[in-house]
Design a protein around this motif. Sequence first.
Motif, mmCIF file in Angstrom:
data_model
loop_
_atom_site.group_PDB
_atom_site.id
_atom_site.type_symbol
_atom_site.label_atom_id
_atom_site.label_comp_id
_atom_site.label_asym_id
_atom_site.label_seq_id
_atom_site.Cartn_x
_atom_site.Cartn_y
_atom_site.Cartn_z
ATOM 1 N N UNK A 59 0.830 -1.209 0.000
ATOM 2 C CA UNK A 59 0.000 0.000 0.000
ATOM 3 C C UNK A 59 0.864 1.259 0.000
ATOM 4 N N UNK A 60 1.809 1.303 0.917
ATOM 5 C CA UNK A 60 2.666 2.488 1.005
ATOM 6 C C UNK A 60 3.500 2.665 -0.257
ATOM 7 N N UNK A 61 3.958 1.552 -0.824
ATOM 8 C CA UNK A 61 4.799 1.624 -2.028
ATOM 9 C C UNK A 61 4.005 2.124 -3.224
ATOM 10 N N UNK A 62 2.790 1.591 -3.424
ATOM 11 C CA UNK A 62 1.990 1.989 -4.579
ATOM 12 C C UNK A 62 1.542 3.442 -4.490
ATOM 13 N N UNK A 63 1.340 3.919 -3.261
ATOM 14 C CA UNK A 63 0.923 5.315 -3.080
ATOM 15 C C UNK A 63 2.125 6.246 -2.963
ATOM 16 N N UNK A 64 3.333 5.669 -2.994
ATOM 17 C CA UNK A 64 4.559 6.448 -2.807
ATOM 18 C C UNK A 64 4.428 7.312 -1.556
ATOM 19 N N UNK A 65 3.937 6.676 -0.475
ATOM 20 C CA UNK A 65 3.642 7.382 0.771
ATOM 21 C C UNK A 65 4.635 6.964 1.852
ATOM 22 N N UNK A 66 4.902 7.840 2.799
ATOM 23 C CA UNK A 66 5.867 7.532 3.866
ATOM 24 C C UNK A 66 5.335 6.599 4.939
ATOM 25 N N UNK A 67 4.008 6.361 4.950
ATOM 26 C CA UNK A 67 3.456 5.523 6.021
ATOM 27 C C UNK A 67 2.132 4.894 5.604
ATOM 28 N N UNK A 68 1.979 3.626 5.925
ATOM 29 C CA UNK A 68 0.722 2.927 5.723
ATOM 30 C C UNK A 68 0.443 2.080 6.956
ATOM 31 N N UNK A 69 -0.827 1.859 7.253
ATOM 32 C CA UNK A 69 -1.169 1.184 8.501
ATOM 33 C C UNK A 69 -2.413 0.310 8.377
ATOM 34 N N UNK B 197 -8.158 6.684 4.253
ATOM 35 C CA UNK B 197 -8.406 5.475 5.020
ATOM 36 C C UNK B 197 -9.786 4.902 4.772
ATOM 37 N N UNK B 198 -9.917 3.587 4.995
ATOM 38 C CA UNK B 198 -11.180 2.876 4.827
ATOM 39 C C UNK B 198 -11.492 2.085 6.090
ATOM 40 N N UNK B 199 -12.769 1.896 6.386
ATOM 41 C CA UNK B 199 -13.109 1.044 7.526
ATOM 42 C C UNK B 199 -12.910 -0.428 7.181
ATOM 43 N N UNK B 200 -12.452 -1.178 8.151
ATOM 44 C CA UNK B 200 -12.321 -2.631 8.030
ATOM 45 C C UNK B 200 -13.270 -3.246 9.051
ATOM 46 N N UNK B 201 -14.069 -4.218 8.611
ATOM 47 C CA UNK B 201 -15.108 -4.768 9.481
ATOM 48 C C UNK B 201 -14.873 -6.246 9.784
ATOM 49 N N UNK B 202 -15.269 -6.632 11.008
ATOM 50 C CA UNK B 202 -15.392 -8.040 11.333
ATOM 51 C C UNK B 202 -16.566 -8.612 10.543
ATOM 52 N N UNK B 203 -16.650 -9.935 10.387
ATOM 53 C CA UNK B 203 -17.763 -10.521 9.627
ATOM 54 C C UNK B 203 -19.147 -10.195 10.192
ATOM 55 N N UNK B 204 -19.234 -9.915 11.509
ATOM 56 C CA UNK B 204 -20.543 -9.592 12.091
ATOM 57 C C UNK B 204 -20.929 -8.132 11.901
ATOM 58 N N UNK B 205 -20.100 -7.361 11.196
ATOM 59 C CA UNK B 205 -20.436 -5.980 10.883
ATOM 60 C C UNK B 205 -19.880 -4.947 11.841
ATOM 61 N N UNK B 206 -19.258 -5.373 12.932
ATOM 62 C CA UNK B 206 -18.659 -4.405 13.852
ATOM 63 C C UNK B 206 -17.289 -3.987 13.315
ATOM 64 N N UNK B 207 -16.879 -2.753 13.600
ATOM 65 C CA UNK B 207 -15.602 -2.280 13.059
ATOM 66 C C UNK B 207 -14.401 -3.017 13.660
ATOM 67 N N UNK B 208 -13.538 -3.519 12.792
ATOM 68 C CA UNK B 208 -12.235 -4.008 13.241
ATOM 69 C C UNK B 208 -11.299 -2.826 13.438
ATOM 70 N N UNK B 209 -11.363 -1.870 12.496
ATOM 71 C CA UNK B 209 -10.491 -0.708 12.559
ATOM 72 C C UNK B 209 -10.388 -0.043 11.207
ATOM 73 N N UNK B 210 -9.174 0.331 10.831
ATOM 74 C CA UNK B 210 -8.989 1.081 9.590
ATOM 75 C C UNK B 210 -7.759 0.577 8.833
ATOM 76 N N UNK B 211 -7.804 0.784 7.528
ATOM 77 C CA UNK B 211 -6.686 0.501 6.626
ATOM 78 C C UNK B 211 -6.378 1.826 5.952
ATOM 79 N N UNK B 212 -5.173 2.351 6.153
ATOM 80 C CA UNK B 212 -4.951 3.747 5.747
ATOM 81 C C UNK B 212 -3.525 3.999 5.282
ATOM 82 N N UNK B 213 -3.393 5.111 4.564
ATOM 83 C CA UNK B 213 -2.096 5.585 4.085
ATOM 84 C C UNK B 213 -2.008 7.071 4.414
#
Length: 345
Positions: free
Chosen positions: A53-63, A137-153
Amino acid sequence: MQDMKPDGHKSKENLAADIAGTHAQTYDTESFLLDSPNDLISLEKWQQTVNLLAKLFDAPAGFLVQFTPKLGFQVTIASEQDSNPYPAGIVIEPEVNLFCRRIVETRKELYVSDAPADPCWDTNPEVHRDGFRSYLGLPVFWPNGTPFGTFCVMDYKKTDYGDTYLELIRQLKDILESDLALIDLYLQVQQLAITDPLTALSNRRGFSMLANQRITLANRMKSTLALFYIDVDDFKSINDNHGHKVGDDVLVSVARAMEACVRKSDVIGRMGGDEFVALMLVEDINDINIIKQKLHEAFELHKSMAKLPDYTASVGAIEVDLAKDISLLLEEADKDMLAQKGSKR
Protein backbone atom coordinates in the motif's frame (compact mmCIF):
# COMPACT_ATOMS: atom_id res chain seq x y z
CA MET A 1 1.17 8.22 21.94
CA GLN A 2 0.52 6.16 25.05
CA ASP A 3 1.33 2.47 25.38
CA MET A 4 -1.22 0.38 27.23
CA LYS A 5 0.02 -2.80 28.89
CA PRO A 6 -2.43 -5.66 29.44
CA ASP A 7 -2.72 -6.81 33.03
CA GLY A 8 -1.90 -10.40 32.13
CA HIS A 9 -3.76 -11.77 35.14
CA LYS A 10 -7.32 -13.08 35.34
CA SER A 11 -9.63 -13.40 38.29
CA LYS A 12 -11.14 -16.74 39.23
CA GLU A 13 -14.41 -15.55 37.72
CA ASN A 14 -12.81 -14.65 34.41
CA LEU A 15 -10.91 -17.92 34.26
CA ALA A 16 -14.13 -19.76 34.90
CA ALA A 17 -15.91 -17.79 32.21
CA ASP A 18 -13.20 -18.75 29.73
CA ILE A 19 -14.18 -22.39 29.94
CA ALA A 20 -17.96 -21.97 30.08
CA GLY A 21 -19.19 -24.18 27.26
CA THR A 22 -22.94 -23.84 26.82
CA HIS A 23 -22.93 -21.05 24.25
CA ALA A 24 -21.45 -20.60 20.80
CA GLN A 25 -17.90 -19.34 20.70
CA THR A 26 -16.84 -16.30 18.71
CA TYR A 27 -13.56 -14.49 18.31
CA ASP A 28 -12.96 -11.90 21.02
CA THR A 29 -13.39 -8.64 19.13
CA GLU A 30 -12.73 -6.65 22.32
CA SER A 31 -9.07 -7.73 22.50
CA PHE A 32 -6.20 -6.56 20.36
CA LEU A 33 -5.13 -9.11 17.80
CA LEU A 34 -1.47 -8.58 18.67
CA ASP A 35 -2.24 -9.55 22.28
CA SER A 36 -4.10 -12.73 21.26
CA PRO A 37 -2.70 -13.89 17.89
CA ASN A 38 -4.74 -16.27 15.75
CA ASP A 39 -3.01 -18.99 13.75
CA LEU A 40 -5.47 -18.48 10.87
CA ILE A 41 -4.14 -14.98 10.21
CA SER A 42 -0.76 -14.50 8.61
CA LEU A 43 0.59 -11.26 10.03
CA GLU A 44 3.44 -11.61 7.55
CA LYS A 45 0.95 -11.46 4.67
CA TRP A 46 -0.73 -8.46 6.27
CA GLN A 47 2.68 -6.81 6.60
CA GLN A 48 3.33 -7.35 2.90
CA THR A 49 -0.08 -5.87 2.06
CA VAL A 50 0.57 -2.73 4.11
CA ASN A 51 4.06 -2.38 2.67
CA LEU A 52 2.57 -2.67 -0.83
CA LEU A 53 0.00 0.00 0.00
CA ALA A 54 2.67 2.49 1.01
CA LYS A 55 4.80 1.62 -2.03
CA LEU A 56 1.99 1.99 -4.58
CA PHE A 57 0.92 5.32 -3.08
CA ASP A 58 4.56 6.45 -2.81
CA ALA A 59 3.64 7.38 0.77
CA PRO A 60 5.87 7.53 3.87
CA ALA A 61 3.46 5.52 6.02
CA GLY A 62 0.72 2.93 5.72
CA PHE A 63 -1.17 1.18 8.50
CA LEU A 64 -3.68 -1.39 9.57
CA VAL A 65 -5.14 -0.09 12.82
CA GLN A 66 -7.42 -2.05 15.16
CA PHE A 67 -10.05 -0.40 17.36
CA THR A 68 -11.82 -1.55 20.51
CA PRO A 69 -14.15 0.80 22.43
CA LYS A 70 -12.44 0.20 25.79
CA LEU A 71 -8.79 0.00 24.76
CA GLY A 72 -8.68 2.47 21.89
CA PHE A 73 -6.59 2.21 18.72
CA GLN A 74 -3.62 -0.09 18.20
CA VAL A 75 -1.34 -0.11 15.19
CA THR A 76 -1.53 -3.76 14.17
CA ILE A 77 0.69 -3.40 11.11
CA ALA A 78 2.91 -0.45 10.18
CA SER A 79 4.69 -0.09 6.85
CA GLU A 80 8.39 -0.82 7.21
CA GLN A 81 9.97 2.53 6.32
CA ASP A 82 12.31 4.85 8.14
CA SER A 83 9.86 7.67 7.38
CA ASN A 84 7.08 5.97 9.38
CA PRO A 85 7.03 7.31 12.97
CA TYR A 86 4.51 4.80 14.34
CA PRO A 87 5.63 1.22 15.04
CA ALA A 88 3.29 -1.75 15.29
CA GLY A 89 1.92 -2.24 18.78
CA ILE A 90 1.59 1.40 19.74
CA VAL A 91 -1.78 2.25 21.36
CA ILE A 92 -3.74 5.52 21.22
CA GLU A 93 -6.58 6.26 23.61
CA PRO A 94 -10.10 6.21 22.08
CA GLU A 95 -10.85 9.89 22.84
CA VAL A 96 -7.94 11.29 20.78
CA ASN A 97 -8.95 13.24 17.66
CA LEU A 98 -7.57 10.84 15.06
CA PHE A 99 -8.41 10.31 11.40
CA CYS A 100 -9.05 6.66 12.27
CA ARG A 101 -11.50 7.67 14.96
CA ARG A 102 -13.58 9.58 12.41
CA ILE A 103 -13.77 6.47 10.21
CA VAL A 104 -14.83 4.19 13.06
CA GLU A 105 -17.52 6.66 14.14
CA THR A 106 -18.95 7.20 10.65
CA ARG A 107 -18.14 3.72 9.26
CA LYS A 108 -17.22 5.49 6.00
CA GLU A 109 -14.12 6.13 3.91
CA LEU A 110 -12.17 9.28 4.71
CA TYR A 111 -9.91 11.27 2.41
CA VAL A 112 -8.26 14.40 3.75
CA SER A 113 -5.90 15.87 1.17
CA ASP A 114 -4.74 18.89 3.21
CA ALA A 115 -5.49 18.49 6.92
CA PRO A 116 -3.97 21.79 8.20
CA ALA A 117 -6.47 23.65 6.04
CA ASP A 118 -9.40 22.22 8.02
CA PRO A 119 -9.82 23.48 11.64
CA CYS A 120 -11.46 20.22 12.72
CA TRP A 121 -7.99 18.62 12.71
CA ASP A 122 -6.37 21.31 14.88
CA THR A 123 -6.23 18.91 17.84
CA ASN A 124 -5.09 15.92 15.79
CA PRO A 125 -1.59 14.96 17.04
CA GLU A 126 -0.82 13.19 13.76
CA VAL A 127 -1.09 16.55 12.02
CA HIS A 128 0.23 19.11 14.47
CA ARG A 129 2.80 17.04 16.29
CA ASP A 130 3.95 14.46 13.75
CA GLY A 131 3.59 16.59 10.62
CA PHE A 132 1.18 14.50 8.51
CA ARG A 133 -0.85 16.47 6.02
CA SER A 134 -2.75 13.89 3.94
CA TYR A 135 -4.79 10.87 4.99
CA LEU A 136 -6.73 8.25 3.06
CA GLY A 137 -8.41 5.48 5.02
CA LEU A 138 -11.18 2.88 4.83
CA PRO A 139 -13.11 1.04 7.53
CA VAL A 140 -12.32 -2.63 8.03
CA PHE A 141 -15.11 -4.77 9.48
CA TRP A 142 -15.39 -8.04 11.33
CA PRO A 143 -17.76 -10.52 9.63
CA ASN A 144 -20.54 -9.59 12.09
CA GLY A 145 -20.44 -5.98 10.88
CA THR A 146 -18.66 -4.41 13.85
CA PRO A 147 -15.60 -2.28 13.06
CA PHE A 148 -12.23 -4.01 13.24
CA GLY A 149 -10.49 -0.71 12.56
CA THR A 150 -8.99 1.08 9.59
CA PHE A 151 -6.69 0.50 6.63
CA CYS A 152 -4.95 3.75 5.75
CA VAL A 153 -2.10 5.59 4.08
CA MET A 154 -0.63 8.91 5.27
CA ASP A 155 1.64 11.50 3.70
CA TYR A 156 3.59 14.54 4.87
CA LYS A 157 2.58 16.46 1.77
CA LYS A 158 -0.73 17.47 0.21
CA THR A 159 -2.09 14.83 -2.15
CA ASP A 160 -4.58 14.54 -4.99
CA TYR A 161 -5.56 10.88 -5.29
CA GLY A 162 -7.78 9.93 -8.22
CA ASP A 163 -10.41 7.18 -8.48
CA THR A 164 -7.80 4.60 -9.43
CA TYR A 165 -6.08 5.01 -6.07
CA LEU A 166 -9.38 4.71 -4.24
CA GLU A 167 -10.19 1.49 -6.08
CA LEU A 168 -6.71 0.17 -5.31
CA ILE A 169 -6.96 0.65 -1.55
CA ARG A 170 -10.45 -0.90 -1.57
CA GLN A 171 -9.10 -4.01 -3.25
CA LEU A 172 -6.28 -4.33 -0.74
CA LYS A 173 -8.75 -3.86 2.12
CA ASP A 174 -10.79 -6.80 0.81
CA ILE A 175 -7.76 -9.05 1.30
CA LEU A 176 -7.66 -8.14 5.00
CA GLU A 177 -11.41 -8.63 5.51
CA SER A 178 -11.28 -12.02 3.82
CA ASP A 179 -8.82 -13.16 6.51
CA LEU A 180 -11.14 -11.94 9.25
CA ALA A 181 -13.99 -13.84 7.58
CA LEU A 182 -11.81 -16.96 7.62
CA ILE A 183 -11.58 -16.76 11.42
CA ASP A 184 -15.34 -16.48 11.71
CA LEU A 185 -15.96 -19.38 9.32
CA TYR A 186 -13.46 -21.59 11.12
CA LEU A 187 -15.07 -20.88 14.50
CA GLN A 188 -18.51 -21.69 13.08
CA VAL A 189 -17.28 -25.02 11.72
CA GLN A 190 -15.48 -25.75 14.97
CA GLN A 191 -18.62 -24.95 16.94
CA LEU A 192 -20.70 -27.28 14.77
CA ALA A 193 -18.24 -30.08 15.50
CA ILE A 194 -18.66 -29.78 19.28
CA THR A 195 -22.35 -28.81 19.55
CA ASP A 196 -25.46 -30.98 19.68
CA PRO A 197 -27.77 -29.57 16.97
CA LEU A 198 -31.03 -30.45 18.78
CA THR A 199 -30.38 -28.96 22.22
CA ALA A 200 -27.50 -26.55 21.42
CA LEU A 201 -25.56 -28.07 24.33
CA SER A 202 -22.05 -29.40 23.89
CA ASN A 203 -21.95 -32.86 22.34
CA ARG A 204 -19.77 -35.66 23.75
CA ARG A 205 -16.62 -34.31 22.10
CA GLY A 206 -17.30 -30.73 23.12
CA PHE A 207 -18.16 -31.68 26.69
CA SER A 208 -14.98 -33.72 27.09
CA MET A 209 -12.85 -30.83 25.81
CA LEU A 210 -14.47 -28.29 28.11
CA ALA A 211 -14.59 -30.66 31.08
CA ASN A 212 -10.83 -31.24 30.83
CA GLN A 213 -10.29 -27.47 30.90
CA ARG A 214 -12.62 -27.16 33.88
CA ILE A 215 -10.80 -29.90 35.77
CA THR A 216 -7.46 -28.23 35.09
CA LEU A 217 -8.85 -24.99 36.51
CA ALA A 218 -10.22 -26.83 39.57
CA ASN A 219 -6.78 -28.29 40.21
CA ARG A 220 -5.27 -24.83 40.03
CA MET A 221 -7.90 -23.28 42.28
CA LYS A 222 -8.14 -26.25 44.68
CA SER A 223 -11.91 -26.37 44.15
CA THR A 224 -14.37 -29.25 44.29
CA LEU A 225 -16.35 -30.55 41.33
CA ALA A 226 -19.26 -32.95 40.99
CA LEU A 227 -20.22 -34.83 37.84
CA PHE A 228 -23.92 -35.50 37.22
CA TYR A 229 -25.17 -38.10 34.73
CA ILE A 230 -28.82 -37.77 33.70
CA ASP A 231 -30.99 -40.22 31.78
CA VAL A 232 -34.69 -39.84 30.87
CA ASP A 233 -36.62 -42.79 32.25
CA ASP A 234 -38.29 -45.07 29.70
CA PHE A 235 -37.61 -42.62 26.89
CA LYS A 236 -38.43 -45.23 24.25
CA SER A 237 -42.06 -45.35 25.37
CA ILE A 238 -42.33 -41.56 24.94
CA ASN A 239 -41.25 -41.90 21.32
CA ASP A 240 -43.48 -44.94 20.78
CA ASN A 241 -46.59 -43.41 22.35
CA HIS A 242 -46.24 -39.74 21.38
CA GLY A 243 -43.92 -39.67 18.36
CA HIS A 244 -40.35 -38.57 17.85
CA LYS A 245 -41.26 -34.88 17.65
CA VAL A 246 -42.55 -35.00 21.22
CA GLY A 247 -39.50 -37.04 22.16
CA ASP A 248 -37.26 -34.30 20.79
CA ASP A 249 -39.28 -31.72 22.74
CA VAL A 250 -38.65 -33.68 25.93
CA LEU A 251 -34.90 -33.69 25.27
CA VAL A 252 -34.90 -29.94 24.65
CA SER A 253 -36.92 -29.46 27.85
CA VAL A 254 -34.32 -31.43 29.82
CA ALA A 255 -31.54 -29.28 28.31
CA ARG A 256 -33.28 -26.02 29.22
CA ALA A 257 -33.95 -27.29 32.75
CA MET A 258 -30.27 -28.12 33.18
CA GLU A 259 -29.24 -24.68 31.95
CA ALA A 260 -31.52 -23.15 34.58
CA CYS A 261 -29.65 -25.03 37.32
CA VAL A 262 -26.04 -24.29 36.39
CA ARG A 263 -23.72 -21.33 36.69
CA LYS A 264 -21.63 -19.83 33.93
CA SER A 265 -18.56 -21.75 35.09
CA ASP A 266 -20.32 -25.13 34.91
CA VAL A 267 -20.14 -27.38 31.83
CA ILE A 268 -23.15 -29.29 30.53
CA GLY A 269 -23.66 -31.50 27.51
CA ARG A 270 -25.67 -34.18 25.77
CA MET A 271 -23.87 -37.50 25.46
CA GLY A 272 -26.33 -38.77 22.88
CA GLY A 273 -29.84 -40.19 22.91
CA ASP A 274 -31.51 -39.29 26.21
CA GLU A 275 -28.30 -39.02 28.25
CA PHE A 276 -27.00 -35.71 29.60
CA VAL A 277 -24.10 -34.68 31.84
CA ALA A 278 -23.17 -31.70 33.99
CA LEU A 279 -19.82 -30.88 35.56
CA MET A 280 -20.52 -28.45 38.38
CA LEU A 281 -18.57 -26.56 41.01
CA VAL A 282 -19.68 -27.45 44.55
CA GLU A 283 -18.70 -26.13 47.98
CA ASP A 284 -18.65 -29.61 49.49
CA ILE A 285 -20.00 -33.09 48.84
CA ASN A 286 -23.28 -32.29 50.62
CA ASP A 287 -24.21 -30.00 47.74
CA ILE A 288 -24.72 -33.00 45.45
CA ASN A 289 -28.08 -33.99 46.90
CA ILE A 290 -29.24 -30.37 46.89
CA ILE A 291 -28.34 -30.03 43.19
CA LYS A 292 -30.09 -33.32 42.41
CA GLN A 293 -33.27 -31.99 43.99
CA LYS A 294 -33.00 -28.73 42.06
CA LEU A 295 -32.59 -30.67 38.82
CA HIS A 296 -35.71 -32.76 39.49
CA GLU A 297 -37.68 -29.60 40.33
CA ALA A 298 -36.44 -27.94 37.14
CA PHE A 299 -37.48 -30.96 35.05
CA GLU A 300 -41.00 -30.78 36.51
CA LEU A 301 -41.24 -27.03 35.92
CA HIS A 302 -40.04 -27.12 32.31
CA LYS A 303 -42.17 -30.17 31.55
CA SER A 304 -45.22 -28.27 32.79
CA MET A 305 -44.29 -25.06 30.93
CA ALA A 306 -43.89 -26.95 27.65
CA LYS A 307 -47.04 -29.03 28.27
CA LEU A 308 -45.17 -32.27 27.68
CA PRO A 309 -46.19 -35.81 28.62
CA ASP A 310 -45.26 -36.86 32.12
CA TYR A 311 -41.66 -38.02 32.33
CA THR A 312 -39.01 -38.49 34.98
CA ALA A 313 -35.25 -38.66 34.88
CA SER A 314 -32.64 -40.57 36.85
CA VAL A 315 -29.71 -38.54 38.12
CA GLY A 316 -26.42 -40.13 39.13
CA ALA A 317 -23.58 -38.12 40.64
CA ILE A 318 -20.03 -38.49 41.87
CA GLU A 319 -17.48 -36.23 43.46
CA VAL A 320 -14.78 -35.69 40.86
CA ASP A 321 -11.35 -37.12 41.51
CA LEU A 322 -9.29 -34.43 39.78
CA ALA A 323 -6.52 -36.93 39.01
CA LYS A 324 -8.77 -39.15 36.88
CA ASP A 325 -9.44 -38.95 33.15
CA ILE A 326 -12.82 -37.57 32.11
CA SER A 327 -13.74 -40.83 30.34
CA LEU A 328 -13.31 -42.79 33.56
CA LEU A 329 -15.27 -40.18 35.51
CA LEU A 330 -18.14 -40.47 33.03
CA GLU A 331 -18.19 -44.24 33.47
CA GLU A 332 -18.41 -43.88 37.24
CA ALA A 333 -21.19 -41.29 37.06
CA ASP A 334 -23.05 -43.48 34.55
CA LYS A 335 -22.88 -46.43 36.94
CA ASP A 336 -24.34 -44.31 39.74
CA MET A 337 -27.13 -43.16 37.42
CA LEU A 338 -27.96 -46.79 36.54
CA ALA A 339 -28.05 -47.60 40.25
CA GLN A 340 -30.52 -44.76 40.79
CA LYS A 341 -32.63 -46.01 37.91
CA GLY A 342 -32.55 -49.54 39.27
CA SER A 343 -33.72 -48.41 42.69
CA LYS A 344 -36.90 -46.99 41.11
CA ARG A 345 -37.83 -50.43 39.84
